[in-house]
Design a protein around this motif. Structure first.
Motif, PDB file in Angstrom:
ATOM      1  N   ARG A  50       0.813  -1.207   0.000  1.00 43.32           N
ATOM      2  CA  ARG A  50       0.000   0.000   0.000  1.00 43.32           C
ATOM      3  C   ARG A  50       0.854   1.267   0.000  1.00 43.32           C
ATOM      4  NH1 ARG A  50       0.818  -1.658   5.015  1.00 43.32           N
ATOM      5  NH2 ARG A  50       0.913  -0.172   6.759  1.00 43.32           N
ATOM      6  N   GLY A  51       2.153   1.144   0.305  1.00 40.75           N
ATOM      7  CA  GLY A  51       3.036   2.312   0.295  1.00 40.75           C
ATOM      8  C   GLY A  51       3.774   2.500  -1.014  1.00 40.75           C
ATOM      9  N   ASP A  52       3.370   1.789  -2.060  1.00 40.31           N
ATOM     10  CA  ASP A  52       4.097   1.808  -3.332  1.00 40.31           C
ATOM     11  C   ASP A  52       3.783   3.010  -4.214  1.00 40.31           C
ATOM     12  OD1 ASP A  52       5.342  -0.550  -2.698  1.00 40.31           O
ATOM     13  OD2 ASP A  52       4.079  -1.816  -3.967  1.00 40.31           O
ATOM     14  N   ALA A  53       2.870   3.868  -3.799  1.00 45.52           N
ATOM     15  CA  ALA A  53       2.469   4.956  -4.693  1.00 45.52           C
ATOM     16  C   ALA A  53       1.760   6.066  -3.940  1.00 45.52           C
ATOM     17  CB  ALA A  53       1.547   4.411  -5.787  1.00 45.52           C
ATOM     18  N   GLN A  54       1.561   7.172  -4.650  1.00 47.56           N
ATOM     19  CA  GLN A  54       0.623   8.196  -4.217  1.00 47.56           C
ATOM     20  C   GLN A  54      -0.707   7.831  -4.878  1.00 47.56           C
ATOM     21  OE1 GLN A  54       0.810  11.855  -3.118  1.00 47.56           O
ATOM     22  NE2 GLN A  54       2.628  11.428  -1.917  1.00 47.56           N
ATOM     23  N   TRP A  55      -1.665   7.378  -4.064  1.00 45.28           N
ATOM     24  CA  TRP A  55      -2.949   6.932  -4.595  1.00 45.28           C
ATOM     25  C   TRP A  55      -3.839   8.145  -4.796  1.00 45.28           C
ATOM     26  CZ3 TRP A  55      -1.532   2.409  -5.947  1.00 45.28           C
ATOM     27  CH2 TRP A  55      -0.712   1.623  -5.133  1.00 45.28           C
ATOM     28  N   LEU A  56      -4.178   8.436  -6.017  1.00 39.98           N
ATOM     29  CA  LEU A  56      -4.961   9.618  -6.357  1.00 39.98           C
ATOM     30  C   LEU A  56      -6.455   9.326  -6.290  1.00 39.98           C
ATOM     31  CD1 LEU A  56      -2.926  10.679  -9.508  1.00 39.98           C
ATOM     32  CD2 LEU A  56      -2.545  11.364  -7.127  1.00 39.98           C
ATOM     33  N   THR A  57      -7.237  10.313  -5.922  1.00 39.85           N
ATOM     34  CA  THR A  57      -8.679  10.173  -5.994  1.00 39.85           C
ATOM     35  C   THR A  57      -9.130  10.461  -7.418  1.00 39.85           C
ATOM     36  OG1 THR A  57      -9.164  12.480  -5.464  1.00 39.85           O
ATOM     37  CG2 THR A  57      -8.909  10.953  -3.606  1.00 39.85           C
ATOM     38  N   GLY A  58     -10.306   9.979  -7.768  1.00 35.49           N
ATOM     39  CA  GLY A  58     -10.852  10.274  -9.080  1.00 35.49           C
ATOM     40  C   GLY A  58     -11.084  11.763  -9.262  1.00 35.49           C
ATOM     41  N   LYS A  59     -11.488  12.421  -8.195  1.00 33.18           N
ATOM     42  CA  LYS A  59     -11.721  13.863  -8.267  1.00 33.18           C
ATOM     43  C   LYS A  59     -10.436  14.600  -8.593  1.00 33.18           C
ATOM     44  CE  LYS A  59     -13.448  17.794  -5.588  1.00 33.18           C
ATOM     45  NZ  LYS A  59     -13.989  18.262  -4.287  1.00 33.18           N
ATOM     46  N   GLU A  60      -9.337  14.196  -7.973  1.00 36.01           N
ATOM     47  CA  GLU A  60      -8.047  14.838  -8.242  1.00 36.01           C
ATOM     48  C   GLU A  60      -7.632  14.665  -9.702  1.00 36.01           C
ATOM     49  OE1 GLU A  60      -5.738  14.560  -3.959  1.00 36.01           O
ATOM     50  OE2 GLU A  60      -5.785  12.800  -5.256  1.00 36.01           O
ATOM     51  N   VAL A  61      -7.818  13.460 -10.217  1.00 36.55           N
ATOM     52  CA  VAL A  61      -7.421  13.198 -11.603  1.00 36.55           C
ATOM     53  C   VAL A  61      -8.290  13.987 -12.575  1.00 36.55           C
ATOM     54  CG1 VAL A  61      -7.208  11.450 -13.401  1.00 36.55           C
ATOM     55  CG2 VAL A  61      -6.471  10.922 -11.076  1.00 36.55           C
ATOM     56  N   SER A  62      -9.595  13.993 -12.357  1.00 36.94           N
ATOM     57  CA  SER A  62     -10.493  14.709 -13.247  1.00 36.94           C
ATOM     58  C   SER A  62     -10.214  16.209 -13.230  1.00 36.94           C
ATOM     59  CB  SER A  62     -11.949  14.435 -12.864  1.00 36.94           C
ATOM     60  OG  SER A  62     -12.827  15.076 -13.757  1.00 36.94           O
ATOM     61  N   GLU A  63     -10.042  16.758 -12.053  1.00 34.45           N
ATOM     62  CA  GLU A  63      -9.748  18.185 -11.946  1.00 34.45           C
ATOM     63  C   GLU A  63      -8.380  18.496 -12.556  1.00 34.45           C
ATOM     64  OE1 GLU A  63     -10.132  19.248  -7.847  1.00 34.45           O
ATOM     65  OE2 GLU A  63     -12.329  19.308  -7.904  1.00 34.45           O
ATOM     66  N   GLY A  64      -7.409  17.602 -12.353  1.00 32.46           N
ATOM     67  CA  GLY A  64      -6.088  17.801 -12.931  1.00 32.46           C
ATOM     68  C   GLY A  64      -6.100  17.732 -14.442  1.00 32.46           C
ATOM     69  N   ALA A  65      -6.970  16.879 -14.997  1.00 34.03           N
ATOM     70  CA  ALA A  65      -7.108  16.802 -16.452  1.00 34.03           C
ATOM     71  C   ALA A  65      -7.732  18.090 -16.986  1.00 34.03           C
ATOM     72  CB  ALA A  65      -7.974  15.605 -16.835  1.00 34.03           C
ATOM     73  N   SER A  66      -8.627  18.680 -16.211  1.00 32.37           N
ATOM     74  CA  SER A  66      -9.313  19.898 -16.627  1.00 32.37           C
ATOM     75  C   SER A  66      -8.408  21.128 -16.553  1.00 32.37           C
ATOM     76  CB  SER A  66     -10.555  20.111 -15.755  1.00 32.37           C
ATOM     77  OG  SER A  66     -11.261  21.263 -16.146  1.00 32.37           O
ATOM     78  N   ASN A  67      -7.564  21.213 -15.507  1.00 36.40           N
ATOM     79  CA  ASN A  67      -6.754  22.422 -15.338  1.00 36.40           C
ATOM     80  C   ASN A  67      -5.350  22.334 -15.932  1.00 36.40           C
ATOM     81  OD1 ASN A  67      -5.060  21.065 -13.472  1.00 36.40           O
ATOM     82  ND2 ASN A  67      -6.294  21.712 -11.714  1.00 36.40           N
ATOM     83  N   GLY A  68      -5.024  21.214 -16.584  1.00 37.78           N
ATOM     84  CA  GLY A  68      -3.740  21.102 -17.264  1.00 37.78           C
ATOM     85  C   GLY A  68      -2.659  20.362 -16.505  1.00 37.78           C
ATOM     86  N   GLU A  69      -2.878  20.051 -15.229  1.00 37.85           N
ATOM     87  CA  GLU A  69      -1.845  19.399 -14.431  1.00 37.85           C
ATOM     88  C   GLU A  69      -1.530  17.988 -14.934  1.00 37.85           C
ATOM     89  OE1 GLU A  69      -1.836  20.983  -9.943  1.00 37.85           O
ATOM     90  OE2 GLU A  69      -3.762  20.124 -10.548  1.00 37.85           O
ATOM     91  N   VAL A  70      -2.564  17.211 -15.226  1.00 40.24           N
ATOM     92  CA  VAL A  70      -2.333  15.843 -15.679  1.00 40.24           C
ATOM     93  C   VAL A  70      -1.560  15.828 -16.991  1.00 40.24           C
ATOM     94  CG1 VAL A  70      -3.470  13.757 -16.550  1.00 40.24           C
ATOM     95  CG2 VAL A  70      -4.260  14.810 -14.425  1.00 40.24           C
TER      96      VAL A  70
END
Length: 371
Positions: free
Chosen positions: A312-332
């Protein structure tokens, strides 16, 4: 999302860069005498007629809800570890795929390049890949439709007496070509001003690396979790030489969900539905519930619970909200650009000109799935 991922990207971005049914309207009021006569002569005649439309409406409402999605079955490729399965199994077990009319048939593979090959043959619809296989997406072999997480599960491990990358000169080093195993090996050698020609590189299937390392058949290996965890726990004198975080100033290690470009173009609506369920699962699994998710994964891959829970410590587990918002604002998009530049620097990108991340990353799917 910036707060969650700043640790991975601060330096990297300097370099390159989520009825009450109303009663039927009453009929016009009849004269009292007529009403009384009607009741006497046909006491039950009018009540069923008045109630029948309401009953039909009650029966039709669920049918309309069920018909909102055309049922579809997807063959889904995964690798036998927590990172690959944390969100997709949660979506399956919690019924989130059922909510969008999707049935998933899970198929296990050893690595990302093998998954892409299966997609090309038509036996797999969507699949999960780790860092290394992203170079194939940049080269046009597959389209990315969802970001899963930022990984720290890859590692270069030295055996007895090997404590730094420079000690690998002339040594046998096991790796799995085309995967994140090769990626971290090449990055590690470059950081030490070395190349693959400075070592005796032994290309083998990912599942064979652990056996080769523990038996002394090789001096070092590049692999990913849970293989890396098993080797470090069971091999006396083993040393982790590098991991994904070692290179956080020049690249970022991403894990993603992919499909063939032709499939993605023809079935975008299905990918949005799949991603919507995936995002709901990520919201659930990224913030807590690690013990529950680890049990799902342990059951699926037939591994003991403790070894899976340790991943469980192998990654930064992202929420779906974070990914969707990041795709919208250019971060992803920026994350994939940073990743791409790492592959370009390593000479792993064949396409000329080098495509923009938006050409192979379906940001619109992530945005729509988060609505």
């Amino acid at each position: 999302m910036k707060k969650m991922l700043g640790l991975f990207l601060t330096a990297a971005l300097t370099v390159s860069l989520v009825g009450c049914g109303s009663q039927p309207a009453p009929a016009a009021e009849a004269p009292a005498a007529e009403t009384s006569a009607a009741v006497e002569e046909e006491p039950a005649a009018e009540e069923p007629a008045a109630e029948e439309p309401a009953a039909e409406e009650a029966e039709e409402a669920p049918a309309e809800a069920e018909a909102s999605y055309d049922p579809v079955t997807l063959h889904v490729a995964y690798m036998p570890n927590y990172g690959s399965l944390w969100s997709v199994l949660t979506a399956k077990e919690k019924g989130f795929f059922d909510e969008v009319g999707i049935t998933v048939e899970m198929v296990e593979f050893a690595d990302g390049p093998t998954i892409i090959a299966a997609m090309e043959s038509g036996s797999i619809d969507v699949g999960y890949i780790g860092q290394g296989a992203h170079k194939l997406c940049i080269n046009g072999k597959a389209s990315i439709f969802a970001l899963s997480h930022i990984s720290n599960g890859d590692a270069l491990i030295g055996g007895e007496g090997i404590t730094k990358v420079e000690d690998l000169k002339g040594k046998k080093v096991a790796y799995s070509s085309g995967s994140s195993s090769e990626d971290i090996l090449v990055n590690s050698l470059q950081a030490a001003n070395m190349t693959m020609s400075d070592i005796e590189a032994v290309d083998m299937d990912a599942s064979a690396i652990v056996t080769a390392m523990l038996s002394g058949g090789v001096d070092a290996c590049a692999t990913w979790s849970p293989n890396s965890i098993k080797i470090l726990e069971e091999m006396a004198g083993a040393t982790k030489l590098t991991d994904n975080m070692t290179f956080k100033d020049t690249t970022i290690s991403l894990a993603s969900w992919i499909a063939m470009p032709s499939y993605a173009e023809e079935n975008k609506d299905v990918l949005v539905r799949f991603t919507k369920a995936l995002f709901k699962a990520m919201d659930y699994a990224a913030t807590d519930h690690y013990d529950e998710v680890a049990q799902y994964v342990a059951t699926q891959v037939a591994q003991d619970y403790d070894s899976v829970y340790a991943q469980r410590g192998d990654a930064q587990w992202l929420t779906g909200k974070e990914v969707s918002e990041g795709a919208s604002n250019g971060e992803v998009e920026e994350y994939y650009e940073v990743q791409k530049q790492g592959f370009v620097a390593a000479g792993a990108v064949e396409k000329d000109p080098v495509p923009a991340a938006s050409e192979y990353v379906m940001l619109d799917v992530m945005i729509e799935a988060g609505k």
